[in-house]
Design a protein around this motif. Structure first.
Motif, PDB file in Angstrom:
ATOM      1  N   VAL A  57       0.842  -1.203   0.000  1.00 47.10           N
ATOM      2  CA  VAL A  57       0.000   0.000   0.000  1.00 47.10           C
ATOM      3  C   VAL A  57       0.875   1.249   0.000  1.00 47.10           C
ATOM      4  O   VAL A  57       1.813   1.341   0.791  1.00 47.10           O
ATOM      5  CB  VAL A  57      -0.897   0.043   1.269  1.00 47.10           C
ATOM      6  N   VAL A  58       0.556   2.189  -0.872  1.00 45.60           N
ATOM      7  CA  VAL A  58       1.167   3.518  -0.782  1.00 45.60           C
ATOM      8  C   VAL A  58       0.040   4.499  -0.460  1.00 45.60           C
ATOM      9  O   VAL A  58      -0.955   4.578  -1.188  1.00 45.60           O
ATOM     10  CB  VAL A  58       1.875   3.931  -2.087  1.00 45.60           C
ATOM     11  N   VAL A  59       0.192   5.193   0.679  1.00 45.32           N
ATOM     12  CA  VAL A  59      -0.799   6.197   1.075  1.00 45.32           C
ATOM     13  C   VAL A  59      -0.235   7.566   0.722  1.00 45.32           C
ATOM     14  O   VAL A  59       0.900   7.882   1.095  1.00 45.32           O
ATOM     15  CB  VAL A  59      -1.075   6.142   2.601  1.00 45.32           C
ATOM     16  N   VAL A  60      -1.010   8.368   0.011  1.00 44.11           N
ATOM     17  CA  VAL A  60      -0.556   9.721  -0.331  1.00 44.11           C
ATOM     18  C   VAL A  60      -1.340  10.708   0.528  1.00 44.11           C
ATOM     19  O   VAL A  60      -2.577  10.742   0.474  1.00 44.11           O
ATOM     20  CB  VAL A  60      -0.787  10.036  -1.830  1.00 44.11           C
ATOM     21  N   GLY A  61      -0.618  11.503   1.327  1.00 45.57           N
ATOM     22  CA  GLY A  61      -1.264  12.443   2.257  1.00 45.57           C
ATOM     23  C   GLY A  61      -1.146  11.905   3.668  1.00 45.57           C
ATOM     24  O   GLY A  61      -1.665  10.827   3.970  1.00 45.57           O
ATOM     25  N   GLY A  62      -0.444  12.652   4.523  1.00 45.53           N
ATOM     26  CA  GLY A  62      -0.109  12.102   5.846  1.00 45.53           C
ATOM     27  C   GLY A  62      -0.761  12.831   6.996  1.00 45.53           C
ATOM     28  O   GLY A  62      -0.154  13.006   8.047  1.00 45.53           O
ATOM     29  N   ASN A  63      -2.027  13.261   6.809  1.00 42.16           N
ATOM     30  CA  ASN A  63      -2.710  13.805   7.979  1.00 42.16           C
ATOM     31  C   ASN A  63      -3.633  12.720   8.562  1.00 42.16           C
ATOM     32  O   ASN A  63      -3.314  11.543   8.480  1.00 42.16           O
ATOM     33  CB  ASN A  63      -3.429  15.115   7.647  1.00 42.16           C
ATOM     34  N   PHE A 122      -0.218   9.802  15.718  1.00 43.24           N
ATOM     35  CA  PHE A 122      -0.532   8.854  14.635  1.00 43.24           C
ATOM     36  C   PHE A 122       0.691   8.610  13.745  1.00 43.24           C
ATOM     37  O   PHE A 122       0.918   7.490  13.295  1.00 43.24           O
ATOM     38  CB  PHE A 122      -1.717   9.361  13.804  1.00 43.24           C
ATOM     39  N   LEU A 123       1.479   9.660  13.504  1.00 43.46           N
ATOM     40  CA  LEU A 123       2.711   9.450  12.719  1.00 43.46           C
ATOM     41  C   LEU A 123       3.646   8.503  13.479  1.00 43.46           C
ATOM     42  O   LEU A 123       4.257   7.608  12.894  1.00 43.46           O
ATOM     43  CB  LEU A 123       3.415  10.789  12.460  1.00 43.46           C
ATOM     44  N   LYS A 124       3.708   8.706  14.805  1.00 41.42           N
ATOM     45  CA  LYS A 124       4.566   7.845  15.647  1.00 41.42           C
ATOM     46  C   LYS A 124       4.069   6.397  15.607  1.00 41.42           C
ATOM     47  O   LYS A 124       4.843   5.464  15.406  1.00 41.42           O
ATOM     48  CB  LYS A 124       4.551   8.388  17.085  1.00 41.42           C
ATOM     49  N   ARG A 125       2.743   6.229  15.753  1.00 41.08           N
ATOM     50  CA  ARG A 125       2.185   4.866  15.731  1.00 41.08           C
ATOM     51  C   ARG A 125       2.471   4.197  14.391  1.00 41.08           C
ATOM     52  O   ARG A 125       2.781   3.011  14.323  1.00 41.08           O
ATOM     53  CB  ARG A 125       0.666   4.900  15.975  1.00 41.08           C
ATOM     54  N   ALA A 126       2.353   4.971  13.301  1.00 39.18           N
ATOM     55  CA  ALA A 126       2.601   4.406  11.967  1.00 39.18           C
ATOM     56  C   ALA A 126       4.054   3.948  11.866  1.00 39.18           C
ATOM     57  O   ALA A 126       4.338   2.823  11.430  1.00 39.18           O
ATOM     58  CB  ALA A 126       2.281   5.447  10.893  1.00 39.18           C
ATOM     59  N   GLU A 127       4.969   4.811  12.302  1.00 40.07           N
ATOM     60  CA  GLU A 127       6.395   4.463  12.216  1.00 40.07           C
ATOM     61  C   GLU A 127       6.698   3.223  13.057  1.00 40.07           C
ATOM     62  O   GLU A 127       7.417   2.324  12.628  1.00 40.07           O
ATOM     63  CB  GLU A 127       7.248   5.649  12.669  1.00 40.07           C
ATOM     64  N   GLU A 128       6.106   3.181  14.260  1.00 40.42           N
ATOM     65  CA  GLU A 128       6.333   2.015  15.136  1.00 40.42           C
ATOM     66  C   GLU A 128       5.833   0.720  14.510  1.00 40.42           C
ATOM     67  O   GLU A 128       6.344  -0.358  14.776  1.00 40.42           O
ATOM     68  CB  GLU A 128       5.632   2.231  16.486  1.00 40.42           C
ATOM     69  N   SER A 183      -4.260   7.237   9.562  1.00 43.37           N
ATOM     70  CA  SER A 183      -5.097   6.133  10.052  1.00 43.37           C
ATOM     71  C   SER A 183      -5.169   5.008   9.021  1.00 43.37           C
ATOM     72  O   SER A 183      -5.226   3.835   9.392  1.00 43.37           O
ATOM     73  CB  SER A 183      -6.481   6.606  10.514  1.00 43.37           C
ATOM     74  N   SER A 184      -5.117   5.323   7.725  1.00 48.68           N
ATOM     75  CA  SER A 184      -5.025   4.272   6.688  1.00 48.68           C
ATOM     76  C   SER A 184      -3.750   3.466   6.889  1.00 48.68           C
ATOM     77  O   SER A 184      -3.773   2.231   6.897  1.00 48.68           O
ATOM     78  CB  SER A 184      -4.897   4.879   5.283  1.00 48.68           C
ATOM     79  N   ALA A 185      -2.638   4.196   7.036  1.00 47.57           N
ATOM     80  CA  ALA A 185      -1.333   3.537   7.120  1.00 47.57           C
ATOM     81  C   ALA A 185      -1.243   2.655   8.369  1.00 47.57           C
ATOM     82  O   ALA A 185      -0.754   1.522   8.307  1.00 47.57           O
ATOM     83  CB  ALA A 185      -0.229   4.590   7.121  1.00 47.57           C
ATOM     84  N   VAL A 187       3.797  -0.889   3.988  1.00 49.54           N
ATOM     85  CA  VAL A 187       3.126   0.383   3.683  1.00 49.54           C
ATOM     86  C   VAL A 187       4.119   1.544   3.592  1.00 49.54           C
ATOM     87  O   VAL A 187       5.036   1.648   4.412  1.00 49.54           O
ATOM     88  CB  VAL A 187       2.092   0.725   4.798  1.00 49.54           C
ATOM     89  N   ALA A 188       3.919   2.418   2.612  1.00 54.68           N
ATOM     90  CA  ALA A 188       4.655   3.693   2.569  1.00 54.68           C
ATOM     91  C   ALA A 188       3.643   4.831   2.678  1.00 54.68           C
ATOM     92  O   ALA A 188       2.536   4.745   2.140  1.00 54.68           O
ATOM     93  CB  ALA A 188       5.430   3.816   1.267  1.00 54.68           C
ATOM     94  N   LEU A 189       4.023   5.871   3.409  1.00 56.60           N
ATOM     95  CA  LEU A 189       3.153   7.042   3.579  1.00 56.60           C
ATOM     96  C   LEU A 189       3.892   8.268   3.062  1.00 56.60           C
ATOM     97  O   LEU A 189       4.985   8.588   3.534  1.00 56.60           O
ATOM     98  CB  LEU A 189       2.818   7.220   5.063  1.00 56.60           C
ATOM     99  N   ILE A 190       3.279   8.944   2.098  1.00 56.01           N
ATOM    100  CA  ILE A 190       3.923  10.106   1.473  1.00 56.01           C
ATOM    101  C   ILE A 190       3.219  11.379   1.923  1.00 56.01           C
ATOM    102  O   ILE A 190       1.993  11.501   1.774  1.00 56.01           O
ATOM    103  CB  ILE A 190       3.808   9.987  -0.067  1.00 56.01           C
ATOM    104  N   GLU A 191       3.958  12.319   2.477  1.00 56.31           N
ATOM    105  CA  GLU A 191       3.358  13.592   2.922  1.00 56.31           C
ATOM    106  C   GLU A 191       4.240  14.735   2.423  1.00 56.31           C
ATOM    107  O   GLU A 191       5.449  14.713   2.623  1.00 56.31           O
ATOM    108  CB  GLU A 191       3.228  13.599   4.451  1.00 56.31           C
ATOM    109  N   LYS A 192       3.596  15.723   1.799  1.00 57.55           N
ATOM    110  CA  LYS A 192       4.412  16.790   1.197  1.00 57.55           C
ATOM    111  C   LYS A 192       5.065  17.708   2.233  1.00 57.55           C
ATOM    112  O   LYS A 192       6.120  18.278   1.976  1.00 57.55           O
ATOM    113  CB  LYS A 192       3.585  17.594   0.189  1.00 57.55           C
ATOM    114  N   ASN A 193       4.438  17.846   3.404  1.00 61.04           N
ATOM    115  CA  ASN A 193       5.046  18.690   4.440  1.00 61.04           C
ATOM    116  C   ASN A 193       5.956  17.858   5.344  1.00 61.04           C
ATOM    117  O   ASN A 193       5.709  16.673   5.559  1.00 61.04           O
ATOM    118  CB  ASN A 193       3.959  19.359   5.286  1.00 61.04           C
ATOM    119  N   LYS A 194       6.980  18.527   5.892  1.00 61.01           N
ATOM    120  CA  LYS A 194       7.911  17.806   6.778  1.00 61.01           C
ATOM    121  C   LYS A 194       7.234  17.428   8.088  1.00 61.01           C
ATOM    122  O   LYS A 194       7.544  16.432   8.712  1.00 61.01           O
ATOM    123  CB  LYS A 194       9.129  18.691   7.077  1.00 61.01           C
TER     124      LYS A 194
END
Ligand SMILES: Cc1cc2nc3c(=O)[nH]c(=O)nc-3n(C[C@H](O)[C@H](O)[C@H](O)COP(=O)(O)OP(=O)(O)OC[C@H]3O[C@@H](n4cnc5c(N)ncnc54)[C@H](O)[C@@H]3O)c2cc1C
Length: 372
Positions: free
Chosen positions: A4-10, A99-105, A15-17, A27-34
């Motif tokens: 799965v590639v998720v585009v948009g990391g809010n 949520f970003l932390k949970r995804a990375e974990e 929650s998808s990722a 899964v990869a999550l792509i977000e344009k902002n740092k």
């Protein structure tokens, strides 16, 4: 190749990722902002059931329960005192980072500060730095921009009236900690509403959200509203502008190997512009459907549409109401009827009223429970 590639990391994207990676997918999550905007571009009002469902209750961050809603509409004011809180004002930034932390974990590959530049059908994302990433499933969580959905013909261009245009300041002052204020239509929220959402007794989000296509100096209007609410003893800490779809949900929220979630799918309540619960619901559900597809329990993504059809129908109904309320006199009549009914029912049977509302909103999560 990712599953799965998720585009948009809010909220929809993370929650998808999380949901897909929890089920063992790559899964990869792509977000344009740092990193997420600070403060969050949002009023930060959410229903209380969300915190429970996403294990966000026992963490240490701002979550301010609202027991009173003061509403101005037409020439009337309704002061509605609730027996239990239906909403909270929360620190959305905390949840975004959590949520970003949970995804990375969970092993999600986070690609931050490098957005999608283009999409090669059927499954290749081209990033701003020209890197290419492929996924068996692509999830579009890019908010109102609906970057992938647009490219595969699922999203048309929004009418100006179907874009909610918002401006909000973070304001220091004195606030009644458990009361939110809403001012519908003129003078402070023409064809929309203005709000005061307290984060604590000295800090609030004060904003205005109106139907697009109007020629209005929103900053001047917001400053006037803040002055009206707080007189002189306040300090504006920051201000942002942002948009949200107040449109009918997309008729089709998936196509071939692509699912669309959250604001990208226009899953918002077009009368309130609230979209957090639908971002989390559709995001989490897309991860479940992705895992079923990758594990060959289903042979297409139609389940995503099928299970969310009830939500789509109910949001479309709200949108049809909103279309009628695009005429000024209908808008005042519509909101007046809604809030006078709410006020009266809450006055007559406050416990029944709040318990009914809490029970009704909780039904949304059955979609997830039925399949997880
Ligand atoms: C002023 C305002 C106040 C609001 N207040 C509330 C409220 O109090 N309560 C509520 O429930 N809702 C509120 N909403 C609505 C709510 O904010 C949205 O419904 C919710 O944020 C939707 O989440 P999302 O993840 O779908 O989209 P977004 O939060 O818009 O996230 C989309 C993400 O995709 C990223 N992105 C976009 N394009 C690309 C690209 N090409 N490549 C990579 N990444 C990309 C963006 O940077 C962003 O991080 C408000 C909206 C506004 C404008």
């Amino acid at each position: 190749m990712y599953d799965v590639v998720v585009v948009g990391g809010n909220l929809a994207g993370t929650s998808s990722a999380i949901s897909a990676s929890l089920r063992g997918l790559k899964v990869a999550l792509i977000e344009k902002n740092k990193q997420p905007f600070m403060p969050a571009h949002c009023g930060e009002a959410i229903h209380t059931d969300i915190l429970e469902y996403f294990n966000l209750n026992n963490l240490d961050y701002t979550k301010n329960p609202i027991n009173e809603v003061i509403i101005n509409v037409g020439s009337k004011q309704y002061d509605i005192k609730l027996k239990k809180p239906l909403q909270m004002i929360i620190d959305r930034n905390f949840i975004e980072n959590e949520f970003l932390k949970r995804a990375e974990e969970k092993g999600v590959k986070l690609i931050l500060g490098n957005g999608m530049k283009d999409f090669n059908k059927p499954n290749e994302i081209i990033l701003a730095d020209n890197t290419r990433i492929k996924g068996k499933i692509i999830i579009d969580s890019t908010g109102i921009a609906c970057q992938v959905g647009k490219r595969i013909g699922l999203a048309n261009i929004l009418r100006p009236q179907d874009v909610g245009v918002g401006i909000q300041s973070r304001v220091q002052g004195n606030f009644k900690i458990d009361a939110m204020k809403l001012w519908f239509h003129k003078p402070y929220g023409p064809m929309g509403y203005a709000w005061v959402f307290p984060l604590n007794k000295n800090l609030a989000n004060i904003g205005i959200g109106i139907m697009g296509g109007q020629k209005i100096d929103m900053k001047e209007l917001l400053d006037r509203y803040i002055k009206y609410e707080l007189k002189s003893d306040y300090k504006i800490l920051s201000t942002f502008r942002a948009c949200v779809p107040v449109a009918a949900p997309l008729k089709k929220i998936y196509k071939d190997n692509v699912m669309i979630t959250g604001d990208a799918a226009r899953l918002t309540n077009s009368l309130t512009a609230g979209g957090i619960r639908y971002a989390l619901l559709s995001g989490s559900f897309s991860g479940i459907v992705a895992s079923k597809y990758i594990n060959e329990e289903i042979d297409n993504l139609g389940l995503y549409q099928m299970k969310l059809e009830k939500v789509i129908k109910s949001l479309t109904k709200v949108y049809n109401k909103k279309r009628k309320m695009e005429i000024e006199k209908n808008l005042i009549k519509g909101y007046s009827r809604l809030f006078s009914t709410f006020y009266t029912l809450n006055k007559i049977a406050p416990n029944i009223c709040i318990n009914y509302l809490l029970k009704t909103i909780k039904k949304d999560w059955r979609i997830l429970d039925s399949l997880s």
